[in-house]
Design an enzyme around this catalytic site. Structure first.
Site, PDB file in Angstrom:
ATOM      1  N   GLU A   1       2.115   0.420  -9.274  1.00  0.00           N
ATOM      2  CA  GLU A   1       3.323   0.412 -10.101  1.00  0.00           C
ATOM      3  C   GLU A   1       3.497  -0.930 -10.824  1.00  0.00           C
ATOM      4  O   GLU A   1       4.567  -1.537 -10.789  1.00  0.00           O
ATOM      5  CB  GLU A   1       4.578   0.766  -9.288  1.00  0.00           C
ATOM      6  CG  GLU A   1       4.686   2.251  -8.990  1.00  0.00           C
ATOM      7  CD  GLU A   1       6.109   2.692  -8.673  1.00  0.00           C
ATOM      8  OE1 GLU A   1       6.822   3.049  -9.625  1.00  0.00           O
ATOM      9  OE2 GLU A   1       6.495   2.681  -7.497  1.00  0.00           O
TER      10      GLU A   1
ATOM     11  N   ASP B   1      -0.686   3.020  -2.250  1.00  0.00           N
ATOM     12  CA  ASP B   1       0.536   3.763  -1.953  1.00  0.00           C
ATOM     13  C   ASP B   1       0.162   5.237  -1.937  1.00  0.00           C
ATOM     14  O   ASP B   1      -0.068   5.831  -2.986  1.00  0.00           O
ATOM     15  CB  ASP B   1       1.589   3.456  -3.020  1.00  0.00           C
ATOM     16  CG  ASP B   1       2.869   4.254  -2.816  1.00  0.00           C
ATOM     17  OD1 ASP B   1       2.922   5.072  -1.881  1.00  0.00           O
ATOM     18  OD2 ASP B   1       3.814   4.048  -3.604  1.00  0.00           O
TER      19      ASP B   1
ATOM     20  N   ASN C   1       2.083   7.640  -0.715  1.00  0.00           N
ATOM     21  CA  ASN C   1       3.270   8.499  -0.757  1.00  0.00           C
ATOM     22  C   ASN C   1       3.198   9.622   0.274  1.00  0.00           C
ATOM     23  O   ASN C   1       3.665  10.746   0.019  1.00  0.00           O
ATOM     24  CB  ASN C   1       3.509   9.030  -2.173  1.00  0.00           C
ATOM     25  CG  ASN C   1       4.403   8.103  -2.996  1.00  0.00           C
ATOM     26  OD1 ASN C   1       5.423   7.628  -2.520  1.00  0.00           O
ATOM     27  ND2 ASN C   1       4.004   7.835  -4.240  1.00  0.00           N
TER      28      ASN C   1
ATOM     29  N   ASP D   1       2.276   3.374   2.791  1.00  0.00           N
ATOM     30  CA  ASP D   1       1.211   2.540   2.211  1.00  0.00           C
ATOM     31  C   ASP D   1       0.160   2.313   3.292  1.00  0.00           C
ATOM     32  O   ASP D   1       0.501   1.909   4.407  1.00  0.00           O
ATOM     33  CB  ASP D   1       1.788   1.216   1.722  1.00  0.00           C
ATOM     34  CG  ASP D   1       2.875   1.420   0.683  1.00  0.00           C
ATOM     35  OD1 ASP D   1       2.547   1.413  -0.511  1.00  0.00           O
ATOM     36  OD2 ASP D   1       4.047   1.610   1.074  1.00  0.00           O
TER      37      ASP D   1
ATOM     38  N   HIS E   1       8.662  -1.709  -1.567  1.00  0.00           N
ATOM     39  CA  HIS E   1       7.528  -1.619  -0.636  1.00  0.00           C
ATOM     40  C   HIS E   1       7.141  -3.000  -0.106  1.00  0.00           C
ATOM     41  O   HIS E   1       7.252  -4.000  -0.817  1.00  0.00           O
ATOM     42  CB  HIS E   1       6.286  -1.069  -1.349  1.00  0.00           C
ATOM     43  CG  HIS E   1       6.410   0.346  -1.800  1.00  0.00           C
ATOM     44  ND1 HIS E   1       5.756   1.386  -1.191  1.00  0.00           N
ATOM     45  CD2 HIS E   1       7.107   0.899  -2.827  1.00  0.00           C
ATOM     46  CE1 HIS E   1       6.028   2.513  -1.824  1.00  0.00           C
ATOM     47  NE2 HIS E   1       6.846   2.257  -2.825  1.00  0.00           N
TER      48      HIS E   1
END
Length: 255
Positions: free
Chosen positions: A34, A145, A147, A216, A246
């Site tokens: 991100e 990540d 998710n 993660d 995070h």
DNA sequence: ATGGTAGAGGATCTA
């Protein structure tokens, strides 16, 4: 050797924290998710000034991944082959003899959503691609990540989250199918603090109440799992001013 | 009352 992953939720906002964290922890590689930056805006020179090279693939507003490293990477790939995807979620490179695959798995929104279907398709494509990568590389690490909270102990309130996105059975099965390819969840190689998580919602004082999920991950193939000496979540970043939602995860390999 | 916070971008979308 130290390898780390961190969803920074905007590298523009988090760059000072990333630089501080690199200087304090000195990982050999740090995978970012991100970044939310076009490639032309990537802060390559600021990162180079503290001794790290960057490879990256980004887009406006959403997604975007990068690998920062002390050594130069080769065999750089910025998408999964055989999976047409406008979203920038994958970057991989080889550092000496270690293949590093860095991913930002789609969130999925909710299990009724078309984004959830996309997430499951994306995970299937990832599985297929990694079968090839594992054949081609003796040492391989898959991190980022995901998710996905793989087990109930990775969730602060498993009953409330049962069947929900990030915890649903199809997602957990997809995670286990990755493990079945020959990966080990490095975090579970070691004794860990109770209620260890890597993500806490910005809302409702979730971090203060430790209402988090462990989504993660750093997965090591057999060759690297044997060399793994530690895996830790660094919660200190979540306590900073304007934190990412995070926390970074880092492994240490004896090699 | 589907709430609440953050980021990007300039109204919503994504998480």
């Amino acid at each position: 050797m130290k390898l780390a992953t961190w969803n920074v939720n905007s590298l523009k906002v988090r760059l000072p924290q990333v630089i501080d964290w690199l200087e304090a922890n000195q990982p050999d590689m740090l995978c970012l998710q991100e970044t939310k930056l076009l490639d032309e805006n990537f802060p390559q020179s600021e990162i180079a000034s503290i001794g790290y090279q960057s490879i990256f693939i980004g887009q406006k507003t959403y997604n975007g991944v990068a690998i920062l490293s002390k050594q130069k990477g080769s065999e750089i790939v910025t998408a999964m082959p055989s999976f047409d995807d406008e979203q920038r979620r994958v970057i991989a490179a080889t550092y000496e003899d270690i293949r590093v695959v860095s991913i930002y798995v789609p969130n999925g929104d909710n299990v009724e959503s078309s984004k959830y279907e996309y997430k499951l398709k994306w995970l299937l494509a990832l599985n297929r691609w990694l079968q090839q990568e594992l054949k081609n590389h003796k040492k391989l690490v898959l991190m980022g990540d995901f998710n996905i909270a793989p087990e109930d102990r990775d969730v602060y309130d498993p009953k409330m989250w049962e069947g929900k996105v990030l915890c649903s059975e199809p997602e957990r099965m997809a995670f286990n199918e990755l493990l079945n390819l020959g990966f080990t969840d490095s975090f579970r190689l070691f004794e860990q603090p109770e209620k260890s998580y890597t993500w806490w919602d910005y809302r409702m004082m979730a971090f203060r109440l430790n209402r988090g999920l462990r989504i993660d991950h750093i997965l090591l193939n057999n060759e690297l799992a044997r060399a793994c000496a530690a895996c830790v979540v660094d919660k200190t970043t979540r306590k900073l001013e304007r934190p990412s939602d995070h926390a970074p995860v880092m492994v240490e390999l004896s090699m």
